[in-house]
Design a protein around this motif. Structure first.
Motif, mmCIF file in Angstrom:
data_model
loop_
_atom_site.group_PDB
_atom_site.id
_atom_site.type_symbol
_atom_site.label_atom_id
_atom_site.label_comp_id
_atom_site.label_asym_id
_atom_site.label_seq_id
_atom_site.Cartn_x
_atom_site.Cartn_y
_atom_site.Cartn_z
ATOM 1 N N THR A 293 1.045 -1.190 -0.269
ATOM 2 C CA THR A 293 0.234 -0.198 0.263
ATOM 3 C C THR A 293 0.947 0.984 -0.203
ATOM 4 O OG1 THR A 293 -2.139 -0.863 0.992
ATOM 5 C CG2 THR A 293 -1.722 0.911 1.550
ATOM 6 N N GLY B 254 -1.943 -0.881 -9.811
ATOM 7 C CA GLY B 254 -1.957 -0.701 -8.139
ATOM 8 C C GLY B 254 -3.363 -0.460 -8.369
ATOM 9 N N LEU C 104 -7.468 5.563 -10.661
ATOM 10 C CA LEU C 104 -6.350 4.443 -11.163
ATOM 11 C C LEU C 104 -7.243 3.923 -12.012
ATOM 12 C CD1 LEU C 104 -4.610 3.821 -7.935
ATOM 13 C CD2 LEU C 104 -3.665 4.900 -9.119
ATOM 14 N N ILE D 103 2.223 2.112 -3.581
ATOM 15 C CA ILE D 103 1.715 2.493 -3.882
ATOM 16 C C ILE D 103 1.282 4.010 -4.611
ATOM 17 C CG2 ILE D 103 -0.971 2.098 -5.137
ATOM 18 C CD1 ILE D 103 -0.728 -0.898 -3.984
#
Length: 127
Positions: free
Chosen positions: A30, A107, A82, A33
């Motif tokens: 996480t 992602g 995203l 990303i």
């Protein structure tokens, strides 16, 4: 010290070592990303030179902070952003943007489907 503070200091973790390892791995994924999202936004802000880039960076930083805290709405919004970003890059039609379009797609998939990331979000949402 108050009794509740003493109790919280004496609490033992409820996670098994395997669960703790999954949470740490999810945190790492996480964080990477979110770092890529913020780095991309920072580069756009520095190259763009307009106030819109600064506003975008601040909004994405606030969104990433909420994702980091484990808030589900922020996670869903980031996944949506995203996916939209990936779709725009993939539809540009040149090979370079196609390669770049895969990154946000990966992602978004990681934020949705990787079990370690899900373990991290379960843990972070309880904090």
């Amino acid at each position: 010290m108050t009794d509740s503070l003493m109790e919280s200091l004496n609490d033992t973790p409820t996670e098994t070592p395997a669960q703790a390892a999954a949470i740490r791995a999810g945190w790492t994924i996480t964080t990477v990303i979110l770092g890529v999202v913020l780095l991309t936004s920072l580069i756009v802000m520095l190259l763009g030179g307009s106030g819109a880039g600064q506003i975008r960076f601040l909004l994405e930083a606030a969104l990433c902070w909420n994702v980091y805290l484990g808030r589900g709405w922020a996670r869903a919004l980031l996944v949506l952003l995203l996916i939209v970003n990936a779709a725009l890059l993939l539809s540009a039609g040149n090979p370079f943007s196609t390669v770049l379009g895969v990154v946000p797609l990966l992602g978004a998939a990681a934020l949705c489907f990787v079990p370690q990331v899900n373990a991290y979000f379960r843990y972070a949402s309880k904090m």
